[in-house]
Design a protein around this motif. Sequence first.
Motif, short mmCIF file in Angstrom:
data_model
loop_
_atom_site.label_atom_id
_atom_site.label_comp_id
_atom_site.label_asym_id
_atom_site.label_seq_id
_atom_site.Cartn_x
_atom_site.Cartn_y
_atom_site.Cartn_z
N ILE A 149 75.21 49.45 48.79
CA ILE A 149 74.59 49.91 47.54
C ILE A 149 75.52 49.72 46.35
CG2 ILE A 149 73.71 51.97 46.36
CD1 ILE A 149 72.50 52.87 48.94
N SER A 150 76.83 49.77 46.56
CA SER A 150 77.75 49.59 45.44
C SER A 150 77.64 48.18 44.87
CB SER A 150 79.19 49.87 45.88
OG SER A 150 79.59 48.94 46.89
N LEU A 151 77.39 47.18 45.73
CA LEU A 151 77.20 45.81 45.24
C LEU A 151 75.89 45.69 44.47
CD1 LEU A 151 78.34 43.46 48.16
CD2 LEU A 151 79.48 43.88 45.97
N VAL A 152 74.84 46.35 44.96
CA VAL A 152 73.55 46.32 44.27
C VAL A 152 73.69 46.87 42.87
CG1 VAL A 152 71.27 47.39 44.22
CG2 VAL A 152 72.10 46.39 46.32
N ASN A 153 74.42 47.97 42.75
CA ASN A 153 74.59 48.60 41.44
C ASN A 153 75.32 47.68 40.47
OD1 ASN A 153 74.25 50.79 39.70
ND2 ASN A 153 76.28 51.62 40.17
N GLU A 154 76.15 46.79 41.00
CA GLU A 154 76.93 45.89 40.17
C GLU A 154 76.15 44.64 39.78
OE1 GLU A 154 81.12 43.35 40.45
OE2 GLU A 154 80.68 44.93 41.90
N VAL A 155 75.26 44.18 40.67
CA VAL A 155 74.61 42.89 40.50
C VAL A 155 73.18 43.00 39.98
CG1 VAL A 155 73.83 40.82 41.71
CG2 VAL A 155 76.05 41.82 42.28
N ALA A 156 72.40 43.95 40.52
CA ALA A 156 70.95 43.95 40.35
C ALA A 156 70.50 44.61 39.05
CB ALA A 156 70.29 44.65 41.54
N THR A 157 69.34 44.17 38.60
CA THR A 157 68.65 44.84 37.49
C THR A 157 67.59 45.80 38.02
OG1 THR A 157 67.01 43.05 37.34
CG2 THR A 157 68.97 42.87 35.97
N ASP A 158 67.04 45.48 39.20
CA ASP A 158 66.00 46.29 39.82
C ASP A 158 66.32 46.45 41.30
OD1 ASP A 158 63.61 46.51 37.69
OD2 ASP A 158 64.54 44.54 37.54
N LEU A 159 65.70 47.45 41.92
CA LEU A 159 66.02 47.75 43.32
C LEU A 159 64.75 48.07 44.10
CD1 LEU A 159 68.21 48.25 45.47
CD2 LEU A 159 68.32 50.62 44.70
N LEU A 160 64.66 47.48 45.29
CA LEU A 160 63.58 47.77 46.23
C LEU A 160 64.23 48.32 47.50
CD1 LEU A 160 60.46 45.66 46.98
CD2 LEU A 160 61.84 46.49 48.88
N VAL A 161 63.81 49.51 47.89
CA VAL A 161 64.34 50.16 49.09
C VAL A 161 63.33 49.99 50.21
CG1 VAL A 161 65.19 52.32 50.09
CG2 VAL A 161 65.56 51.85 47.65
N MET A 162 63.78 49.44 51.36
CA MET A 162 62.90 49.21 52.49
C MET A 162 63.19 50.18 53.63
SD MET A 162 62.34 45.09 52.87
CE MET A 162 61.11 45.36 54.16
N TYR A 163 62.13 50.60 54.29
CA TYR A 163 62.25 51.42 55.50
C TYR A 163 61.09 51.08 56.42
CZ TYR A 163 62.80 55.31 58.69
OH TYR A 163 63.01 56.06 59.83
N GLY A 164 61.40 50.75 57.66
CA GLY A 164 60.35 50.48 58.63
C GLY A 164 59.41 49.36 58.25
N GLY A 165 59.94 48.31 57.60
CA GLY A 165 59.12 47.16 57.24
C GLY A 165 58.33 47.33 55.95
N GLN A 166 58.48 48.47 55.28
CA GLN A 166 57.71 48.74 54.06
C GLN A 166 58.64 49.06 52.89
OE1 GLN A 166 55.14 52.02 55.26
NE2 GLN A 166 53.56 50.60 55.99
N ALA A 167 58.13 48.86 51.69
CA ALA A 167 58.85 49.30 50.49
C ALA A 167 58.56 50.77 50.28
CB ALA A 167 58.40 48.49 49.29
N VAL A 168 59.61 51.59 50.14
CA VAL A 168 59.39 53.03 49.92
C VAL A 168 59.77 53.47 48.51
CG1 VAL A 168 59.62 53.61 52.36
CG2 VAL A 168 61.66 53.63 50.91
N GLU A 169 60.57 52.64 47.81
CA GLU A 169 60.90 52.97 46.42
C GLU A 169 61.27 51.69 45.69
OE1 GLU A 169 63.25 56.39 43.82
OE2 GLU A 169 63.40 56.37 46.01
N TYR A 170 60.89 51.63 44.42
CA TYR A 170 61.13 50.43 43.62
C TYR A 170 61.27 50.84 42.17
CZ TYR A 170 60.23 46.11 41.06
OH TYR A 170 60.34 45.06 40.20
N GLY A 171 62.15 50.15 41.44
CA GLY A 171 62.27 50.40 40.02
C GLY A 171 63.57 49.87 39.47
N PRO A 172 63.85 50.10 38.18
CA PRO A 172 65.13 49.72 37.60
C PRO A 172 66.27 50.34 38.40
CG PRO A 172 63.59 50.37 35.89
CD PRO A 172 62.94 50.71 37.19
#
Length: 326
Positions: free
Chosen positions: A215-238
């Motif tokens: 997650i520390s790399l995501v915070n450095e690189v990404a503009t948006d984030l998609l969190v996956m659990y069990g093959g599905q997206a459970v949270e998405y946003g900036p």
Amino acid sequence: MKLLDVKDLRAYYFTPQGPVRAVDGISFDLEEGQVLGIVGESGSGKSTLGSVLANVIRPPLRLVSGQVLYRGSNIYSMDPEKLRQLRARGISIIPQYAMNALNPTSRVRDVIRDLLLSHEASSDELNYRLKLARERALQLGLPPWALDRYSIELSGGMRQRVTILISTLLDPEVLIADEPTSALDVVVQRLVIQYLKDLLDSGAVKSMIFITHDISLVNEVATDLLVMYGGQAVEYGPVDEVLGNPKHPYTQSLMVSIPEPGVRIAKRPLTGLKGEPPSLLSPPSGCRFHPRCPLAMPICSSEEPPMVSVGGRHLVKCLLYRGERG
């Protein structure tokens, strides 16, 4: 400008025991200039999603339904020639097991030349890209002789960086980076991350999907984030909203499992998430996270939550927010 439009994507591994629902109803858009981070536990479907987005689908994996539109065209209905031209220039993937992606019987420079010729590079472009390859190799911390060797003569970390170099050499509009720093030490990780940032800042790469468990790399690189659990997206946003104010109990559990810089463990003990990730061969009914969720309600075991907005582009798949607008 929208580069990718992913609509209700479902891809399963078909096994003798039944289908494994590795990607089960994923939807999102990817705009030019956007860097979408994808995080989740091992087995959540992240890497499978990356392969399906790049149309690298091999048995027992099969596309079940859904679309991936690249500039409005469905990549799954393209003829072979158009799909061949799309790869590396339109959509390119840095595979998860990058160290094993190179042909051990060819020198690296010959692999690069074959890639360029397969895309019908003119003599001028061929010379330009070969020169560019050596320049970018230096950016990645590779010695000048690395491109003249066979891949088996290179260390694992060097092979991984060569694969990153080849995957980005034709300046793809959409780059899918699947765990690009997983086998690298922290110094080389920094070189790779800076290299990817430079490609984005220069416009050589228009957008990126960055798959990782860090997650520390995501915070450095990404503009948006998609969190996956069990093959599905459970949270998405900036990314700053999702990490700064996580709404889904799974995302919250991920955040409290990360050490906080400068804070002693005795003052803030790390808390793990109890239980195991769900079997995607026979996933739980209702919300897939409910067997492990500390906030689960009786309805969570029977009703699958919709993806709803909790403000702007911040979306969450959880019945705690079922009164919010979709």
